[in-house]
Design a protein around this motif. Structure first.
Motif, PDB file in Angstrom:
ATOM      1  N   GLN A   1      37.850  35.713  38.207  1.00  0.00           N
ATOM      2  CA  GLN A   1      36.933  35.357  39.284  1.00  0.00           C
ATOM      3  C   GLN A   1      37.396  35.957  40.605  1.00  0.00           C
ATOM      4  N   GLY A   2      38.714  35.931  40.830  1.00  0.00           N
ATOM      5  CA  GLY A   2      39.251  36.516  42.053  1.00  0.00           C
ATOM      6  C   GLY A   2      38.993  38.005  42.133  1.00  0.00           C
TER       7      GLY A   2
ATOM      8  N   SER B   1      40.954  32.396  41.861  1.00  0.00           N
ATOM      9  CA  SER B   1      40.177  31.263  42.355  1.00  0.00           C
ATOM     10  C   SER B   1      41.018  29.988  42.272  1.00  0.00           C
TER      11      SER B   1
ATOM     12  N   ARG C   1      35.310  38.576  42.925  1.00  0.00           N
ATOM     13  CA  ARG C   1      35.033  38.276  44.332  1.00  0.00           C
ATOM     14  C   ARG C   1      35.517  39.425  45.223  1.00  0.00           C
TER      15      ARG C   1
ATOM     16  N   ARG D   1      43.997  38.620  43.476  1.00  0.00           N
ATOM     17  CA  ARG D   1      43.102  37.539  43.862  1.00  0.00           C
ATOM     18  C   ARG D   1      42.938  36.533  42.713  1.00  0.00           C
TER      19      ARG D   1
ATOM     20  N   SER E   1      40.667  32.293  36.403  1.00  0.00           N
ATOM     21  CA  SER E   1      40.792  32.264  37.863  1.00  0.00           C
ATOM     22  C   SER E   1      41.074  33.647  38.430  1.00  0.00           C
TER      23      SER E   1
END
Length: 317
Positions: free
Chosen positions: A293-294, A120, A297, A118, A290
């Motif tokens: 953050q993924g 962002s 999440r 994942r 990124s």
């Protein structure tokens, strides 16, 4: 100093050693030749790694990892060492070294595409900034233009084609071998294979070494030690040190590498070059953020799904 701090310091030493490699590779190539010098460096590094990180028996390695990992690793190290070794001058060596540092950003893109990791939307500006930084490094004070990029390729196609090839090969190695290795570490074997391939290339070229100098031997030993001890120190740091701190420090290698190479090779770098180097670092950091953050999440979604399932189960009772 506690154990974690001690091993973190060892890992940080690896960052410094790797930052020396561009300048040392170029010095060795000037003294021993591009292929012969690289063969000598990887031989010294392999000997050191067999001493400090002797691998287990071959039977304990997954066969697929040994084959695919070894091929990718050897190809990358050839691209890295020869792109620097064949550079016409100090500036070119530093430029192709900077191209090499696109690999963190490209690796994260590959992890998202192939490993379903994942990330962002910060990934997009991260990649854009890293690429813009490399273009800035190559263009210098001339501004962005296709003509200048083509001039680089025409002047020295070997170095400027090997460098980006290495980026994608190393990114593929980092992405693919995570699943194949099953925790095994074949670095020592892979370094030895790289040395063998380089020696075969050197012998096939029917070339010899020029007069051996004390200075040349010194650069050779320094490059081999930086390469071998660098990987050894990094493995120790990642196993027992502060991984977050080490990962963060590694993103600043491009700037540190350019600075040390400039001092070692006597190269003069412009403000535009340093701006480009800074963009490469910033782009890589944004890509890293990124993916973090993924992951957060994804963890929150998994936690929410677990809570929903638990609540539903309790309701059934």
């Amino acid at each position: 100093m506690n154990q974690s701090a001690r091993y973190t310091a060892i890992g940080l030493c690896a960052v410094l050693l790797w930052a020396l490699l561009v300048g040392l590779f170029k010095r060795v190539a000037d003294e021993w030749g591009a292929v012969g010098g690289a063969a000598l460096v990887y031989t010294v590094a392999s000997v050191l790694l067999w001493i400090i990180a002797k691998p287990p028996a071959l039977g304990r390695f997954p066969r697929r990892y040994l084959i695919v990992g070894c091929v990718l690793f050897v190809c990358y190290e050839l691209c890295l060492s020869l792109s620097i070794g064949y550079a016409n001058n100090s500036r070119e060596a530093i430029e192709v070294g900077m191209i090499n540092y696109l690999w963190p950003a490209v690796t994260m893109v590959m992890a998202v595409v192939f490993n379903k990791q994942r990330a962002s939307l910060l990934m997009v500006p991260g990649i854009a900034l890293a690429l813009l930084g490399v273009f800035q490094v190559l263009e210098g004070d001339h501004g962005l233009s296709l003509t200048t990029l083509l001039d680089h390729l025409q002047t020295n196609p070997t170095s400027y084609l090997l460098a980006p090839m290495g980026v994608f090969i190393w990114s593929a190695y980092c992405t693919i071998t995570v699943r194949m290795s099953r925790g095994a570490n074949g670095i020592t074997l892979f370094f030895s294979a790289t040395a063998v391939v380089l020696w075969l290339g050197f012998l096939a070229g029917n070339t010899g070494f020029d007069a051996v100098t004390v200075q040349g031997v010194g650069y050779l030993l320094a490059a081999g030690a930086a390469l071998g001890f660098g990987y050894g120190a990094w493995n120790l740091g990642m196993l027992r040190g502060n991984i977050t701190l080490l990962a963060g420090a590694s993103y600043f290698i491009p700037v540190l590498s350019a600075l040390l190479a400039a001092l070692m090779l006597g190269a003069s770098l412009t403000a535009a070059f340093w701006q480009g180097a800074g963009l490469v670092v910033l782009g890589s950091i944004l890509c890293w953020v990124s993916t973090r953050q993924g992951q957060r999440r994804k963890a929150k979604q998994s936690e929410a799904a677990h809570e929903h399932t638990t609540t539903a189960s309790e309701g059934d009772h």
